[in-house]
Design an enzyme around this catalytic site. Structure first.
Site, short mmCIF file in Angstrom:
data_model
loop_
_atom_site.label_atom_id
_atom_site.label_comp_id
_atom_site.label_asym_id
_atom_site.label_seq_id
_atom_site.Cartn_x
_atom_site.Cartn_y
_atom_site.Cartn_z
N LYS A 155 0.77 -1.30 -0.13
CA LYS A 155 0.07 -0.03 0.09
C LYS A 155 0.92 1.18 -0.17
CE LYS A 155 -3.97 2.10 1.91
NZ LYS A 155 -3.79 3.38 1.72
N GLU A 215 2.83 1.53 4.88
CA GLU A 215 1.56 1.91 5.14
C GLU A 215 0.71 0.57 5.13
OE1 GLU A 215 -2.42 4.55 4.13
OE2 GLU A 215 -0.75 4.76 2.94
N ASP A 275 2.22 4.91 0.05
CA ASP A 275 1.74 6.24 0.91
C ASP A 275 1.77 7.59 0.21
OD1 ASP A 275 1.19 7.61 3.08
OD2 ASP A 275 2.90 7.29 4.29
#
Length: 315
Positions: free
Chosen positions: A33, A166, A35
């Site tokens: 994921k 993240e 950021d």
């Protein structure tokens, strides 16, 4: 593919649903994921248009990235995340504003392909779309293909935590692409709690801090604004100065809340239009953020769409 200043519905990004824990499943793949913020790239006849998540054309702000995407083979509509990479090799949302001043390394991480040479690929399985995407991306330091790994989400999540990422995005390997929709075929699993917030006021500065003391935060709830707390940490001197200048132009006379909140006597209210992101420890029983830390402004989402994000167990 018609090029306009706003994104047509069929080109809008697919959204992931927040879930509560990592998992293992052979029918799923897992990506880091990032950021940063979402960006759709439309390439047609060698010309590139870049769009933010809320459909605004932003090519002029990221000319170097647009130039790099001119090397895509053929026409395409690509989904990805624009990130700024720190010295640790990890993407950091706070660095994005620095990247605009050429103080951090920008990279466009491409992870999905909606259209290729006017062919609609959205009903094709995810892994087929990603295979096609990898084949058309140019070799350029500003462009990266987002790799995926299969099945072992629990292990990959632990690695993400160690690296300071993240979190993970979990995707059903055979999933279609649902433009503008939030489905359970894509899930986000965060290593720390984060929340988009709307700034509705700021308090007077205290002691040696200049400009302001804390920001007053809200989210949208039932067509009204709900108070969720104050954030007073996470600001550099430059951020304090820049934010104060922007907020000064948005002053209004009244609170957006029906009930009183703390520090009203030293609060300046502002039009609820600036969206920011914070990390925090947990939600209190009153529905307020505990120990929030300011991360930065977001320009890719309108304030009226900012609601409290709630974790859902995977079905």
């Amino acid at each position: 593919m018609s090029r306009t200043s706003t994104l047509p519905r069929r080109l809008q990004p697919m959204l992931a649903t927040l879930t509560d824990a990592p998992f293992d499943d052979p029918d799923w793949v897992f990506e880091d994921k990032y950021d940063g913020f979402r960006m759709i790239a439309e390439i047609r006849r060698g010309k590139v248009a870049l769009y933010s998540r809320n459909g605004k054309i932003i090519s002029h702000s990221y000319i170097e990235v647009a130039k790099a995407l001119e090397g895509v083979k053929g026409d395409a509509v690509i989904d990805g995340e624009l990130v700024a990479i720190g010295n640790d090799g990890v993407s950091h949302f706070q660095l994005l504003q620095n990247a605009l001043r050429h103080e951090a390394k920008l990279v466009y991480c491409a992870f999905d392909l909606m259209f290729e040479n006017a062919v609609d690929l959205r009903q094709q399985p995810l892994l087929e779309r990603k295979k096609r995407l990898k084949a058309i991306l140019p070799r350029d330091k500003l462009i990266a293909f987002s790799p995926h790994r299969k099945e072992h989400g629990t292990k990959f999540f632990a690695e993400a935590e160690r690296k300071g990422l993240e979190g993970l995005i979990a995707k059903r390997a055979d999933s279609a692409y649902t433009s503008g929709g939030r489905t359970s075929d894509w899930l986000k699993i965060k290593t720390a709690k984060r929340q988009e917030v709307v700034i509705v006021g700021f308090t007077a500065p205290r002691r040696s801090r200049p400009f302001f003391g804390a920001l007053v935060l809200a989210v949208r709830e039932d067509e009204t604004w709900r108070y969720i707390g104050h954030v007073g940490t996470g600001f550099s001197h430059r951020v304090l100065e820049d934010l104060h200048a922007r907020l000064g132009k948005l002053r209004v006379s009244k609170s957006p809340f029906s009930a009183k909140v703390k520090d009203e006597a030293v609060t300046t209210w502002v039009k609820p239009s600036l969206v920011a992101e914070v990390k925090f420890a947990e939600w209190t029983s009153k529905g307020e953020l505990r120990q929030p830390v300011y991360l930065g402004l977001r320009s890719d989402k309108p304030a009226k769409d900012v609601v409290r994000e709630r974790e859902r167990p995977r079905k």
